[in-house]
Design an enzyme around this catalytic site. Structure first.
Site, PDB file in Angstrom:
ATOM      1  N   HIS A  90       0.804  -1.217   0.051  1.00  0.00           N
ATOM      2  CA  HIS A  90      -0.203   0.270  -0.012  1.00  0.00           C
ATOM      3  C   HIS A  90       0.903   1.852  -0.269  1.00  0.00           C
ATOM      4  CE1 HIS A  90      -2.629   3.529   1.376  1.00  0.00           C
ATOM      5  NE2 HIS A  90      -3.945   2.491   0.904  1.00  0.00           N
ATOM      6  N   GLU A 162      -3.595   2.405  -6.591  1.00  0.00           N
ATOM      7  CA  GLU A 162      -4.213   3.390  -6.163  1.00  0.00           C
ATOM      8  C   GLU A 162      -3.192   4.952  -6.372  1.00  0.00           C
ATOM      9  OE1 GLU A 162      -6.665   2.001  -2.767  1.00  0.00           O
ATOM     10  OE2 GLU A 162      -4.266   1.598  -2.189  1.00  0.00           O
TER      11      GLU A 162
HETATM   12  P1  13P Z   1      -9.584   6.870   0.332  1.00  0.00           P
HETATM   13  O1  13P Z   1     -11.118   5.242   0.147  1.00  0.00           O
HETATM   14  O2  13P Z   1      -9.814   6.492   2.181  1.00  0.00           O
HETATM   15  O3  13P Z   1      -9.102   7.796  -0.266  1.00  0.00           O
HETATM   16  O4  13P Z   1      -8.243   5.337   0.518  1.00  0.00           O
HETATM   17  C1  13P Z   1      -7.635   4.742  -0.566  1.00  0.00           C
HETATM   18  C2  13P Z   1      -7.063   3.987  -0.341  1.00  0.00           C
HETATM   19  O5  13P Z   1      -6.542   3.984   0.558  1.00  0.00           O
HETATM   20  C3  13P Z   1      -7.856   2.069   0.621  1.00  0.00           C
HETATM   21  O6  13P Z   1      -6.039   1.123   0.403  1.00  0.00           O
END
Ligand code: 13P
Length: 244
Positions: A90, A162
Site C-alpha cells: 500500500h 491507487e
Molecule cells: P480512501 O478511500 O480513503 O481514499 O483510501 C483509499 C485507499 O488507500 C484504500 O487502500
C-alpha cells in the site's frame, strides 16, 4: 469489493460494523467482498463474518515464515487467524514505512506461497503524474513486484491501482484515467504471466471511492472492483458502494 480500514477500529468496533453491515449485503452475490481490518480486529471480524460471503484480509505481512522480527506478522499467522487475503505494498507502507518494490516482491512471494490472496497496490504520486511519469512508475512497480514469480504461482493475484494523490483527498481519478492505468497494469501482467493471465487478472481502483462515484468507475470495463478506505468504515456507505 475490498475495504481497507487502515488504523481504524478495535475488535469491538469491528463487531459493531459487521452487525450493521451483514444484513445490508445479505444475499448480495454479484461481487466478492473482503474487509481488511487492523491485525487485532481480524479474529473478531472472522468470527462475525462466519457463514457470510465476506472474506477477511490483513493489511500487511512479513515475508519470512518466522524469526526475530519484532512487531511483524507472518502469512501463516494471518491464515491461522482466519484471514484469506492480504494487502501488499500500500502506498502508505511505501511512503511512511520505507517499503520498496523489492520488499513488495518478497511479500508477494510469501503470500502466494502460503496460499493467501494478495492485493498488490501500485500507483503514482502527484509529482510523478504531473511530470508525465505515471506509465514509467506503474511499469517499474509491476515489473519489480512480479519479478521471478510464475503465472501458475501468481494465480490468485489481485492488483489495486491507487493513485496516491487520490487517497484520502476526495480527488478521484476520472474513470478514463483509471481505465488507462489499469490497461497498462494488465499489459505488464500479460508480459510477466502470459496473455490469458493478464486478461483474467482482477484490477481494483482505489482512491476516494464513494457511493456517489463508484458507479461511473465500475462502468469502465477495465475496472474490476474497488479498494475503499475512508468510505468503508461506515456500514451503510460501504454497503452502498458494494451494491452500486
Ligand atoms: P480512501 O478511500 O480513503 O481514499 O483510501 C483509499 C485507499 O488507500 C484504500 O487502500
Amino acid at each position: 469489493m475490498a475495504a481497507n480500514w487502515k488504523m481504524f477500529k478495535t475488535a469491538e468496533q469491528a463487531r459493531d460494523f459487521f452487525r450493521d453491515f451483514l444484513p445490508l449485503v445479505a444475499g448480495h452475490d454479484r461481487d466478492e467482498m473482503v474487509v481488511c481490518p487492523p491485525y487485532l480486529a481480524i479474529p473478531a471480524s472472522v468470527e462475525a463474518c462466519r457463514g457470510s460471503a465476506i472474506a477477511v484480509g490483513g493489511q500487511n505481512l512479513h515475508w519470512e515464515k518466522e524469526g526475530a522480527f519484532t512487531g511483524e506478522i507472518s502469512a501463516a499467522m494471518l491464515l491461522a487467524a482466519g484471514a484469506s487475503h492480504v494487502i501488499i505494498g500500500h502506498s502508505e507502507r511505501r511512503q511512511f514505512f520505507g517499503e520498496t518494490d523489492d520488499v513488495v516482491n518478497l511479500k508477494l512471494k510469501a503470500a502466494l506461497e502460503a496460499g493467501l490472496t494478495p492485493i498488490v497496490c501500485v500507483g503514482e504520486v502527484l509529482e510523478e503524474r504531473e511530470a508525465g511519469l505515471t506509465e514509467d512508475v506503474l511499469r517499474r512497480q509491476c515489473l519489480r513486484a512480479f519479478h521471478a514469480i510464475s503465472g501458475k504461482k501468481a494465480a490468485k493475484l489481485i492488483v489495486a491501482y491507487e493513485p496516491v494523490w487520490a487517497i484520502g483527498t476526495g480527488k478521484t481519478a476520472t474513470p478514463q484515467m483509471a481505465a488507462d492505468a489499469h490497461a497498462l497494469i494488465r499489459s505488464e501482467a500479460e508480459k510477466a504471466f502470459g496473455e490469458e493471465f493478464g486478461q483474467q487478472l482482477r484490477i481494483l481502483y482505489g482512491g476516494s471511492v464513494k457511493p456517489e462515484n463508484v458507479k461511473a468507475l465500475m462502468a469502465e470495463s477495465e475496472i474490476d472492483g474497488a479498494l475503499v478506505g475512508g468510505a468503508s468504515l461506515d456500514p451503510k456507505s460501504f454497503a452502498a458502494i458494494v451494491k452500486y
